[in-house]
Design a protein around this motif. Sequence first.
Motif, mmCIF file in Angstrom:
data_model
loop_
_atom_site.group_PDB
_atom_site.id
_atom_site.type_symbol
_atom_site.label_atom_id
_atom_site.label_comp_id
_atom_site.label_asym_id
_atom_site.label_seq_id
_atom_site.Cartn_x
_atom_site.Cartn_y
_atom_site.Cartn_z
ATOM 1 N N ALA A 205 0.859 -1.196 0.000
ATOM 2 C CA ALA A 205 0.000 0.000 0.000
ATOM 3 C C ALA A 205 0.888 1.237 0.000
ATOM 4 O O ALA A 205 1.760 1.370 0.845
ATOM 5 N N PRO A 206 0.687 2.146 -0.968
ATOM 6 C CA PRO A 206 1.576 3.302 -1.070
ATOM 7 C C PRO A 206 1.477 4.231 0.144
ATOM 8 O O PRO A 206 0.390 4.466 0.665
ATOM 9 N N GLY A 207 2.623 4.724 0.587
ATOM 10 C CA GLY A 207 2.645 5.729 1.644
ATOM 11 C C GLY A 207 2.471 5.210 3.054
ATOM 12 O O GLY A 207 2.476 5.993 4.005
ATOM 13 N N VAL A 208 2.321 3.907 3.209
ATOM 14 C CA VAL A 208 2.033 3.361 4.537
ATOM 15 C C VAL A 208 3.305 3.050 5.323
ATOM 16 O O VAL A 208 3.342 3.199 6.539
ATOM 17 N N VAL A 209 4.354 2.629 4.616
ATOM 18 C CA VAL A 209 5.604 2.292 5.299
ATOM 19 C C VAL A 209 6.636 3.385 5.027
ATOM 20 O O VAL A 209 7.065 3.585 3.898
ATOM 21 N N ARG A 210 6.962 4.108 6.083
ATOM 22 C CA ARG A 210 7.976 5.164 5.985
ATOM 23 C C ARG A 210 9.300 4.618 6.482
ATOM 24 O O ARG A 210 9.332 3.599 7.184
ATOM 25 N N ALA A 211 10.388 5.322 6.165
ATOM 26 C CA ALA A 211 11.711 4.834 6.552
ATOM 27 C C ALA A 211 12.591 5.956 7.077
ATOM 28 O O ALA A 211 12.369 7.134 6.778
ATOM 29 N N ALA A 212 13.575 5.563 7.861
ATOM 30 C CA ALA A 212 14.636 6.485 8.278
ATOM 31 C C ALA A 212 15.962 5.752 8.160
ATOM 32 O O ALA A 212 16.059 4.584 8.524
ATOM 33 N N VAL A 213 16.959 6.443 7.620
ATOM 34 C CA VAL A 213 18.312 5.892 7.543
ATOM 35 C C VAL A 213 19.176 6.659 8.542
ATOM 36 O O VAL A 213 19.269 7.887 8.475
ATOM 37 N N ASP A 214 19.763 5.929 9.464
ATOM 38 C CA ASP A 214 20.545 6.541 10.541
ATOM 39 C C ASP A 214 19.785 7.718 11.167
ATOM 40 O O ASP A 214 20.320 8.810 11.356
ATOM 41 N N GLN A 215 18.513 7.469 11.437
ATOM 42 C CA GLN A 215 17.631 8.375 12.168
ATOM 43 C C GLN A 215 17.293 9.661 11.400
ATOM 44 O O GLN A 215 16.967 10.685 12.000
ATOM 45 N N GLU A 216 17.366 9.586 10.066
ATOM 46 C CA GLU A 216 16.900 10.683 9.216
ATOM 47 C C GLU A 216 15.835 10.121 8.282
ATOM 48 O O GLU A 216 16.072 9.082 7.649
ATOM 49 N N PHE A 217 14.697 10.801 8.148
ATOM 50 C CA PHE A 217 13.665 10.343 7.226
ATOM 51 C C PHE A 217 14.274 10.120 5.844
ATOM 52 O O PHE A 217 15.103 10.914 5.391
ATOM 53 N N ALA A 218 13.849 9.049 5.170
ATOM 54 C CA ALA A 218 14.449 8.698 3.882
ATOM 55 C C ALA A 218 13.391 8.162 2.925
ATOM 56 O O ALA A 218 12.504 7.408 3.320
ATOM 57 N N ASP A 219 13.501 8.569 1.654
ATOM 58 C CA ASP A 219 12.625 8.032 0.609
ATOM 59 C C ASP A 219 13.187 6.706 0.093
ATOM 60 O O ASP A 219 14.304 6.336 0.410
ATOM 61 N N ASP A 220 12.370 6.066 -0.790
ATOM 62 C CA ASP A 220 12.784 4.761 -1.324
ATOM 63 C C ASP A 220 14.086 4.832 -2.121
ATOM 64 O O ASP A 220 14.821 3.854 -2.190
ATOM 65 N N ASP A 221 14.364 5.973 -2.734
ATOM 66 C CA ASP A 221 15.568 6.042 -3.575
ATOM 67 C C ASP A 221 16.816 6.441 -2.785
ATOM 68 O O ASP A 221 17.891 6.589 -3.360
ATOM 69 N N ARG A 222 16.687 6.575 -1.503
ATOM 70 C CA ARG A 222 17.840 6.940 -0.671
ATOM 71 C C ARG A 222 18.879 5.805 -0.675
ATOM 72 O O ARG A 222 18.560 4.657 -0.362
ATOM 73 N N PRO A 223 20.137 6.109 -1.026
ATOM 74 C CA PRO A 223 21.179 5.071 -1.032
ATOM 75 C C PRO A 223 21.478 4.571 0.380
ATOM 76 O O PRO A 223 21.356 5.322 1.348
ATOM 77 N N LEU A 224 21.887 3.321 0.470
ATOM 78 C CA LEU A 224 22.173 2.713 1.772
ATOM 79 C C LEU A 224 23.661 2.687 2.102
ATOM 80 O O LEU A 224 24.041 2.240 3.176
ATOM 81 N N ARG A 225 24.483 3.173 1.175
ATOM 82 C CA ARG A 225 25.931 3.107 1.382
ATOM 83 C C ARG A 225 26.319 3.720 2.743
ATOM 84 O O ARG A 225 25.965 4.866 3.055
ATOM 85 N N GLY A 226 26.992 2.942 3.562
ATOM 86 C CA GLY A 226 27.459 3.437 4.859
ATOM 87 C C GLY A 226 26.407 3.439 5.962
ATOM 88 O O GLY A 226 26.720 3.808 7.091
ATOM 89 N N ALA A 227 25.184 3.042 5.630
ATOM 90 C CA ALA A 227 24.115 3.099 6.634
ATOM 91 C C ALA A 227 24.335 2.046 7.719
ATOM 92 O O ALA A 227 24.670 0.903 7.433
ATOM 93 N N ARG A 228 24.142 2.457 8.958
ATOM 94 C CA ARG A 228 24.280 1.513 10.082
ATOM 95 C C ARG A 228 22.919 1.061 10.600
ATOM 96 O O ARG A 228 22.770 -0.041 11.093
ATOM 97 N N GLU A 229 21.931 1.955 10.507
ATOM 98 C CA GLU A 229 20.617 1.627 11.065
ATOM 99 C C GLU A 229 19.515 2.120 10.116
ATOM 100 O O GLU A 229 19.534 3.284 9.719
ATOM 101 N N VAL A 230 18.615 1.229 9.760
ATOM 102 C CA VAL A 230 17.471 1.612 8.929
ATOM 103 C C VAL A 230 16.205 1.231 9.693
ATOM 104 O O VAL A 230 16.084 0.106 10.180
ATOM 105 N N ALA A 231 15.298 2.191 9.817
ATOM 106 C CA ALA A 231 14.059 1.950 10.559
ATOM 107 C C ALA A 231 12.863 2.061 9.630
ATOM 108 O O ALA A 231 12.864 2.865 8.696
ATOM 109 N N PHE A 232 11.842 1.237 9.896
ATOM 110 C CA PHE A 232 10.586 1.282 9.136
ATOM 111 C C PHE A 232 9.434 1.481 10.108
ATOM 112 O O PHE A 232 9.417 0.888 11.197
ATOM 113 N N PHE A 233 8.480 2.336 9.701
ATOM 114 C CA PHE A 233 7.377 2.669 10.605
ATOM 115 C C PHE A 233 6.222 3.273 9.811
ATOM 116 O O PHE A 233 6.417 3.760 8.705
#
Lengths: 83, 150
Positions: free
Chosen positions: A49-77
């Motif tokens: 379902a579009p827009g239902v699962v949001r993300a943060a990479v290293d505690q910063e809001f992130a869109d689907d196209d956000r690169p994961l290079r160097g990321a230590r923590e990814v959260a979904f909510f």
Amino acid sequence: MRIRYFAWLKQRVGLAEEELDPPPEVTTVGRLKAWLGERHPRFAEACAAPGVVRAAVDQEFADDDRPLRGAREVAFFPPVTGG
Amino acid sequence: MTVRVVEGRFDPATELAAFARGRSDVGAVASFTGLVRDEHGGEPVLAMTLEHYPGMTERQLARIEAEARARWPLLDVLVIHRVGRMLPGEPIVLVATASAHRAAALEACAFLIDWLKTKAPFWKLEETPAGARWVEARASDDAAAARWER
């Protein structure tokens, strides 16, 4: 990489967090969602379902196209409901 | 500048009495207090649990506060948000702003709560007689936050 889930996503997945090592082709938040969906069918359902699962990479809001290079923590909510 | 995420009950009257106390340059204090209601969508609410993302939540609140200070001439800001389980009538959130004049204090207070509601990672779980349910985000909250976008 530490993956965290919050609110009802945590209940759907059945985990608050997990330590995973995604394969090299998982280069973005969107690809990580798809990869996690293979492990957790109910996570995949939520992501369908579009827009239902949001993300943060290293505690910063992130869109689907956000690169994961160097990321230590990814959260979904789900969308936030504080205040 | 104060941003606090607290687990226990807090008293908005006590917090407000201490806010900007002893300052003679403050001409206006505005505040917003959000409380747990005993009803939502026609169903009784017995209790509410607030979940957050420790670390990110504080960071986002500090960022929202910095944005408010950049937009208005604020002399002091206070944001307190409770997490954990709370009962109807209890405070969830307090936002207070102090400025020389009322317009800045009132506008910044509205801005802070509007952005907090859409940009700080908190989630509400309501307990009803039919069971627990996660509160869904409201389009009206997004609209309220959007009016402050530049």
